[in-house]
Design a protein around this motif. Structure first.
Motif, short mmCIF file in Angstrom:
data_model
loop_
_atom_site.label_atom_id
_atom_site.label_comp_id
_atom_site.label_asym_id
_atom_site.label_seq_id
_atom_site.Cartn_x
_atom_site.Cartn_y
_atom_site.Cartn_z
N VAL A 1 34.93 45.75 39.10
CA VAL A 1 35.97 45.26 38.76
C VAL A 1 37.29 45.78 39.66
O VAL A 1 37.05 47.26 39.24
N VAL A 2 37.67 45.33 40.33
CA VAL A 2 38.83 46.19 41.07
C VAL A 2 40.51 46.40 40.10
O VAL A 2 40.82 45.36 40.68
N ASP A 3 41.06 47.47 40.48
CA ASP A 3 41.99 47.29 39.92
C ASP A 3 42.90 47.88 40.75
O ASP A 3 42.78 48.41 41.77
N THR A 4 44.24 46.55 41.22
CA THR A 4 45.70 46.86 42.69
C THR A 4 46.19 47.77 41.99
O THR A 4 47.05 48.04 42.98
N GLY A 5 46.17 48.04 40.61
CA GLY A 5 47.75 48.85 39.97
C GLY A 5 48.98 48.37 40.41
O GLY A 5 49.90 49.16 40.28
N LEU A 6 49.27 47.50 40.31
CA LEU A 6 50.33 46.52 40.73
C LEU A 6 50.51 46.21 39.24
O LEU A 6 50.51 44.76 38.91
N SER A 7 51.30 46.65 38.83
CA SER A 7 51.85 46.41 37.17
C SER A 7 53.64 46.42 37.05
O SER A 7 53.86 47.56 37.01
N LEU A 8 53.73 45.66 36.36
CA LEU A 8 55.17 45.95 35.85
C LEU A 8 55.66 47.24 34.60
O LEU A 8 54.51 46.99 33.96
N ALA A 9 56.59 47.92 34.05
CA ALA A 9 56.70 48.11 32.83
C ALA A 9 56.55 48.55 31.96
O ALA A 9 56.10 48.31 30.96
#
Length: 129
Positions: free
Chosen positions: A99-107
């Motif tokens: 599982v690769v976490d792209t780290g692109l998330s909102l607040a």
């Protein structure tokens, strides 16, 4: 004979010499810089000996299946969140290897890609009406 070997002024100067040792005093800035440098070197040595750091690398690789080669490439850049198989485990078609976490998330905690996809779907529904 000894009286004529040295001048009288020279002998008087030897008698009137200052008593004590000569001490060369360094400016306080030099002492402070030397102390700071010493502390930094000790800190670097301690960090190298006991410290840990996170390291991330891009690693393209090849897996060797039963027949031929299969190249596995993630669709997006990111960090590996979990690896579901160990070296030598049997992997079937469709299994999730990592599982690769792209780290692109909102607040708010929602993923940006999901938000963008829902916005595109909403626009598409509006256009079709």
């Amino acid at each position: 004979m000894n009286a004529g070997l040295f001048r009288k002024e020279s002998i008087d100067a030897q008698r009137q010499r200052l008593y004590g040792d000569v001490v060369i005093v360094q400016p306080p800035k030099i002492s402070a810089l030397a102390t700071l440098l010493f502390i930094l070197v000790i800190a670097a040595i301690l960090f190298a000996a006991f410290g840990t750091f996170a390291r991330s690398e891009k690693v393209p690789g090849y897996l060797v299946p039963d027949s031929g080669l299969v190249r596995i490439v993630p669709t997006k850049d990111g960090y590996i969140q979990s690896i579901n198989f160990a070296l030598g485990d049997h992997v079937a078609a469709g299994d999730i290897i990592a599982v690769v976490d792209t780290g692109l998330s909102l607040a708010s905690g929602r993923v940006i890609q999901d938000e963008a996809l829902s916005a595109i779907n909403a626009r598409e529904r509006l256009v079709r009406r």
